[in-house]
Design a protein around this motif. Sequence first.
Motif, PDB file in Angstrom:
ATOM      1  N   VAL A  22       0.856  -1.192   0.000  1.00  0.00           N
ATOM      2  CA  VAL A  22       0.000   0.000   0.000  1.00  0.00           C
ATOM      3  C   VAL A  22       0.890   1.240   0.000  1.00  0.00           C
ATOM      4  CG1 VAL A  22      -1.702   1.325   1.307  1.00  0.00           C
ATOM      5  CG2 VAL A  22      -1.893  -1.168   1.190  1.00  0.00           C
ATOM      6  N   LEU A  23       0.643   2.126  -0.928  1.00  0.00           N
ATOM      7  CA  LEU A  23       1.425   3.360  -1.024  1.00  0.00           C
ATOM      8  C   LEU A  23       1.085   4.287   0.140  1.00  0.00           C
ATOM      9  CD1 LEU A  23       3.473   4.905  -2.803  1.00  0.00           C
ATOM     10  CD2 LEU A  23       1.527   5.975  -3.940  1.00  0.00           C
ATOM     11  N   VAL A  24       2.100   4.749   0.833  1.00  0.00           N
ATOM     12  CA  VAL A  24       1.918   5.661   1.968  1.00  0.00           C
ATOM     13  C   VAL A  24       2.803   6.892   1.789  1.00  0.00           C
ATOM     14  CG1 VAL A  24       1.348   3.804   3.592  1.00  0.00           C
ATOM     15  CG2 VAL A  24       3.728   4.514   3.309  1.00  0.00           C
ATOM     16  N   ASN A  25       2.482   7.930   2.522  1.00  0.00           N
ATOM     17  CA  ASN A  25       3.305   9.142   2.497  1.00  0.00           C
ATOM     18  C   ASN A  25       4.207   9.203   3.723  1.00  0.00           C
ATOM     19  OD1 ASN A  25       2.328  10.309   0.041  1.00  0.00           O
ATOM     20  ND2 ASN A  25       0.427  10.808   1.110  1.00  0.00           N
ATOM     21  N   MET A  26       4.751   8.074   4.092  1.00  0.00           N
ATOM     22  CA  MET A  26       5.659   8.025   5.231  1.00  0.00           C
ATOM     23  C   MET A  26       7.051   8.520   4.843  1.00  0.00           C
ATOM     24  SD  MET A  26       4.779   4.364   7.043  1.00  0.00           S
ATOM     25  CE  MET A  26       3.283   4.130   7.998  1.00  0.00           C
ATOM     26  N   THR A  27       7.725   9.103   5.818  1.00  0.00           N
ATOM     27  CA  THR A  27       9.116   9.521   5.622  1.00  0.00           C
ATOM     28  C   THR A  27       9.904   9.124   6.867  1.00  0.00           C
ATOM     29  OG1 THR A  27       8.645  11.705   6.566  1.00  0.00           O
ATOM     30  CG2 THR A  27       8.551  11.515   4.165  1.00  0.00           C
ATOM     31  N   HIS A  28      11.170   8.767   6.649  1.00  0.00           N
ATOM     32  CA  HIS A  28      12.040   8.523   7.804  1.00  0.00           C
ATOM     33  C   HIS A  28      13.476   8.840   7.414  1.00  0.00           C
ATOM     34  CE1 HIS A  28      12.572   3.935   6.797  1.00  0.00           C
ATOM     35  NE2 HIS A  28      12.742   4.691   5.758  1.00  0.00           N
ATOM     36  N   SER A  29      14.375   8.647   8.348  1.00  0.00           N
ATOM     37  CA  SER A  29      15.774   9.016   8.126  1.00  0.00           C
ATOM     38  C   SER A  29      16.333   8.252   6.930  1.00  0.00           C
ATOM     39  CB  SER A  29      16.607   8.709   9.376  1.00  0.00           C
ATOM     40  OG  SER A  29      16.064   9.359  10.497  1.00  0.00           O
ATOM     41  N   GLU A  30      16.902   8.990   6.002  1.00  0.00           N
ATOM     42  CA  GLU A  30      17.456   8.370   4.805  1.00  0.00           C
ATOM     43  C   GLU A  30      18.979   8.375   4.866  1.00  0.00           C
ATOM     44  OE1 GLU A  30      15.914  10.745   1.642  1.00  0.00           O
ATOM     45  OE2 GLU A  30      13.845  10.087   1.928  1.00  0.00           O
ATOM     46  N   THR A  31      19.566   7.304   4.344  1.00  0.00           N
ATOM     47  CA  THR A  31      21.027   7.263   4.247  1.00  0.00           C
ATOM     48  C   THR A  31      21.439   7.834   2.904  1.00  0.00           C
ATOM     49  OG1 THR A  31      20.838   4.981   3.450  1.00  0.00           O
ATOM     50  CG2 THR A  31      21.336   5.294   5.779  1.00  0.00           C
ATOM     51  N   GLY A  32      22.453   8.692   2.917  1.00  0.00           N
ATOM     52  CA  GLY A  32      22.889   9.351   1.695  1.00  0.00           C
ATOM     53  C   GLY A  32      24.071   8.654   1.048  1.00  0.00           C
ATOM     54  N   ARG A  33      24.672   9.352   0.093  1.00  0.00           N
ATOM     55  CA  ARG A  33      25.824   8.794  -0.613  1.00  0.00           C
ATOM     56  C   ARG A  33      27.124   9.255   0.049  1.00  0.00           C
ATOM     57  NH1 ARG A  33      24.414   8.938  -7.129  1.00  0.00           N
ATOM     58  NH2 ARG A  33      22.863   7.276  -7.055  1.00  0.00           N
ATOM     59  N   ASP A  34      27.191   9.055   1.363  1.00  0.00           N
ATOM     60  CA  ASP A  34      28.426   9.336   2.076  1.00  0.00           C
ATOM     61  C   ASP A  34      28.986   8.009   2.579  1.00  0.00           C
ATOM     62  OD1 ASP A  34      26.629   8.670   4.046  1.00  0.00           O
ATOM     63  OD2 ASP A  34      26.649  10.633   5.025  1.00  0.00           O
ATOM     64  N   LEU A  35      30.125   8.060   3.245  1.00  0.00           N
ATOM     65  CA  LEU A  35      30.766   6.831   3.690  1.00  0.00           C
ATOM     66  C   LEU A  35      29.855   6.019   4.605  1.00  0.00           C
ATOM     67  CD1 LEU A  35      33.272   5.035   3.772  1.00  0.00           C
ATOM     68  CD2 LEU A  35      34.138   6.420   5.673  1.00  0.00           C
ATOM     69  N   GLY A  82      26.639   5.997   4.712  1.00  0.00           N
ATOM     70  CA  GLY A  82      25.551   5.416   3.924  1.00  0.00           C
ATOM     71  C   GLY A  82      25.986   4.181   3.161  1.00  0.00           C
ATOM     72  N   PHE A  83      27.172   4.246   2.553  1.00  0.00           N
ATOM     73  CA  PHE A  83      27.655   3.098   1.780  1.00  0.00           C
ATOM     74  C   PHE A  83      28.021   1.927   2.690  1.00  0.00           C
ATOM     75  CE2 PHE A  83      28.283   6.231  -1.689  1.00  0.00           C
ATOM     76  CZ  PHE A  83      27.602   5.548  -2.689  1.00  0.00           C
ATOM     77  N   ILE A  84      28.532   2.209   3.881  1.00  0.00           N
ATOM     78  CA  ILE A  84      28.832   1.138   4.836  1.00  0.00           C
ATOM     79  C   ILE A  84      27.532   0.438   5.247  1.00  0.00           C
ATOM     80  CG2 ILE A  84      29.593   0.650   7.204  1.00  0.00           C
ATOM     81  CD1 ILE A  84      31.762   2.818   6.783  1.00  0.00           C
ATOM     82  N   HIS A  85      26.490   1.244   5.525  1.00  0.00           N
ATOM     83  CA  HIS A  85      25.191   0.684   5.911  1.00  0.00           C
ATOM     84  C   HIS A  85      24.636  -0.214   4.809  1.00  0.00           C
ATOM     85  CE1 HIS A  85      21.117   0.387   7.480  1.00  0.00           C
ATOM     86  NE2 HIS A  85      20.663   0.823   6.319  1.00  0.00           N
ATOM     87  N   ARG A  86      24.692   0.272   3.563  1.00  0.00           N
ATOM     88  CA  ARG A  86      24.138  -0.520   2.464  1.00  0.00           C
ATOM     89  C   ARG A  86      24.993  -1.755   2.175  1.00  0.00           C
ATOM     90  NH1 ARG A  86      22.458   4.575   1.139  1.00  0.00           N
ATOM     91  NH2 ARG A  86      24.431   5.116   0.137  1.00  0.00           N
ATOM     92  N   GLY A  87      26.297  -1.642   2.436  1.00  0.00           N
ATOM     93  CA  GLY A  87      27.166  -2.811   2.293  1.00  0.00           C
ATOM     94  C   GLY A  87      26.778  -3.908   3.266  1.00  0.00           C
TER      95      GLY A  87
END
Length: 230
Positions: free
Chosen positions: A192-205, A207-212
């Motif tokens: 279900v599509l919602v208009n929720m927002t939360h803390s986003e990880t960016g393209r910094d070190l 963020g990349f460590i988290h996604r790794g």
Amino acid sequence: MNPYISIIIPAYNEEDKIKDTLENIRNISEINEIVVVDDGSSDNTTKIASEVKDDKIKVFKLDKNRGKGYALNYGLEIAMKNADIIGFLDGDLGSSSNEVKKLITPILNNEADVIIAKFPPAKKKGGLGFVKGLAKDSVLELTGVELDATLSGQRIFKREVLEQFNEIPFGYGVEVGMTIDILKKGYTIKEVLVNMTHSETGRDLKGFIHRGKQYYHIKKVLRAKKKEWR
């Protein structure tokens, strides 16, 4: 008789957002219980959550940081005592937490066994799509079902679905692993599509460590699921 709905909120160092998150769901009439599990925060998450006065809200603090999976399992032990329907919400949703109403309505209407929140596109550039692509493609490969929000932690479950799990898996692969198991056991999922927002990880070190870590954990879960369901 209306079903008893419990919402579990695992929170780690969310002193800036937890009050708004709670204030915007506590008045939703369908919700009977809100279980906040502070996952060993080093800030004032527990203090601030406890200051939101409502009989629905129960706040617990773990002795140390043990991870989201552990916090969810802790909350489930409490919620399963009474709940017919159980939801997972992140602590950093802030005022957008009230969008959970869009997830509750279809589960009450018996449109699916599990409802997953599908977020709008991120406002800032995050990763390169590898993690999301891995999750989506792997769920499709193993179950034949195409979902866009396999990584979303905002979910509402019928009790019977969660009873299939001895415990919620640990690590960043928790959502993907659960999604595969739910579908393979014959339960239905609706996004279900919602208009929720939360803390986003960016393209910094960071963020990349988290996604790794996410990528590694998801690959690990997928290897296990391929063996389990082959």
